[in-house]
Scaffold this active site. Sequence first.
Site, PDB file in Angstrom:
ATOM      1  N   SER A   7      40.359  49.275  45.803  1.00 16.05           N
ATOM      2  CA  SER A   7      39.145  48.664  46.648  1.00 16.05           C
ATOM      3  C   SER A   7      39.644  48.144  47.789  1.00 16.05           C
ATOM      4  O   SER A   7      40.861  47.601  47.925  1.00 16.05           O
ATOM      5  CB  SER A   7      38.226  48.221  45.668  1.00 16.05           C
ATOM      6  OG  SER A   7      38.940  47.191  45.171  1.00 16.05           O
ATOM      7  N   GLU A   9      38.511  45.681  51.276  1.00 16.60           N
ATOM      8  CA  GLU A   9      37.376  44.755  51.818  1.00 16.60           C
ATOM      9  C   GLU A   9      37.378  44.812  53.360  1.00 16.60           C
ATOM     10  O   GLU A   9      38.503  44.914  53.822  1.00 16.60           O
ATOM     11  CB  GLU A   9      37.868  43.367  51.323  1.00 16.60           C
ATOM     12  CG  GLU A   9      36.913  42.150  51.950  1.00 16.60           C
ATOM     13  CD  GLU A   9      36.949  40.905  50.876  1.00 16.60           C
ATOM     14  OE1 GLU A   9      37.089  40.903  49.591  1.00 16.60           O
ATOM     15  OE2 GLU A   9      37.426  39.847  51.644  1.00 16.60           O
ATOM     16  N   ASP A 100      31.624  29.008  50.953  1.00 12.66           N
ATOM     17  CA  ASP A 100      32.100  27.841  51.431  1.00 12.66           C
ATOM     18  C   ASP A 100      30.863  27.150  52.331  1.00 12.66           C
ATOM     19  O   ASP A 100      30.101  27.867  52.977  1.00 12.66           O
ATOM     20  CB  ASP A 100      33.379  27.909  52.502  1.00 12.66           C
ATOM     21  CG  ASP A 100      34.221  28.312  51.430  1.00 12.66           C
ATOM     22  OD1 ASP A 100      34.639  27.834  50.484  1.00 12.66           O
ATOM     23  OD2 ASP A 100      35.231  29.295  52.065  1.00 12.66           O
ATOM     24  N   PHE A 207      45.631  31.695  57.532  1.00 16.00           N
ATOM     25  CA  PHE A 207      44.443  31.895  56.436  1.00 16.00           C
ATOM     26  C   PHE A 207      44.905  31.338  55.264  1.00 16.00           C
ATOM     27  O   PHE A 207      43.998  30.973  54.306  1.00 16.00           O
ATOM     28  CB  PHE A 207      44.590  33.620  56.289  1.00 16.00           C
ATOM     29  CG  PHE A 207      43.788  34.510  57.225  1.00 16.00           C
ATOM     30  CD1 PHE A 207      42.752  33.705  58.265  1.00 16.00           C
ATOM     31  CD2 PHE A 207      44.154  35.904  57.374  1.00 16.00           C
ATOM     32  CE1 PHE A 207      42.362  34.663  58.896  1.00 16.00           C
ATOM     33  CE2 PHE A 207      43.444  36.540  58.386  1.00 16.00           C
ATOM     34  CZ  PHE A 207      42.633  35.868  59.242  1.00 16.00           C
ATOM     35  N   HIS A 257      42.948  45.207  45.320  1.00 17.94           N
ATOM     36  CA  HIS A 257      41.967  45.149  46.271  1.00 17.94           C
ATOM     37  C   HIS A 257      42.509  44.552  47.596  1.00 17.94           C
ATOM     38  O   HIS A 257      43.088  43.787  47.334  1.00 17.94           O
ATOM     39  CB  HIS A 257      40.933  43.938  45.682  1.00 17.94           C
ATOM     40  CG  HIS A 257      39.767  43.950  46.342  1.00 17.94           C
ATOM     41  ND1 HIS A 257      38.800  44.719  46.424  1.00 17.94           N
ATOM     42  CD2 HIS A 257      39.449  42.980  47.232  1.00 17.94           C
ATOM     43  CE1 HIS A 257      37.758  44.077  47.346  1.00 17.94           C
ATOM     44  NE2 HIS A 257      38.141  42.997  48.014  1.00 17.94           N
TER      45      HIS A 257
END
Length: 277
Positions: A7, A9, A100, A207, A257
């Site tokens: 998958s 994102e 968040d 990140f 993913h």
Amino acid sequence: MATPDISIEFFPPKTPEGAEKLRTARQQLATLNPKYFSVTFGAGGSTQQGTLSTVLDIQAEGFQGAPHLSCVGATRDSIRAILRELHAHGIRRIVALRGDLPSGYGGAGELRYASDLVEFIRLETGDWFHIEVAAYPEMHPQARSPQDDLQNFARKVQAGANAAITQYFYNPDAYFQFLDNAARMGVDVPVVAGIMPITNYTQLMRFSEMCGAEIPRWIRLKLASFGDDSASIKAFGLDVVSSLCERLLAGGAPGLHFYSMNQAAATTAICRRLQGA
């Protein structure tokens, strides 16, 4: 190696140019036959409409789209309205997250945790949605302890989650240890491994600092040694991440993913290597 379940994102583009670039990237990534494309959701719902419109674009192209849905700062009524809209568009998969708090928000909202959100989705919509939740092999950065983090994960599954996607990581042992620990708690939903391609050293470090993902020392030192040599960074990243994926799949990971950052090249290169192409 057989073609793994994958998958991919995306984040919602903010400009027409970004939307066009994403459309091009999506066409390239579609050749990998992903199970679905997911689309992130901004803190406090800041990209809610962008998330939905991107998912609808994906559905219109014949693929399954999965919107992220976060509950932080939200009310039950606002979540209920989103669920009705998703249902009306025939969307069947959700990635349910706490999210968040954006700056300036005073409170967490009526649903404090992702487990509360999952429970609410089930109460409102029954089994309509396939619900994915987050998992943290290296512990959520705000968790008090690994055991607390595991218990939080178990609560999300007990509330009705079908499967989980992990935060990205580069130490496969952390993933397998997490699965063993979850299994000992009686949690047995599929836990798909989250994969972050390595294409930019500075971006990766930023990140990883934000989300608590550990960059092993040997990888950090090697990336730093390349300086501004982006071609070497990408080649090394391809080797490292492809090897990670091979080990995860060989160890029984149910799928991968990819955090694509709305780019096609790195994810495509990794998957082609896994396929032996």
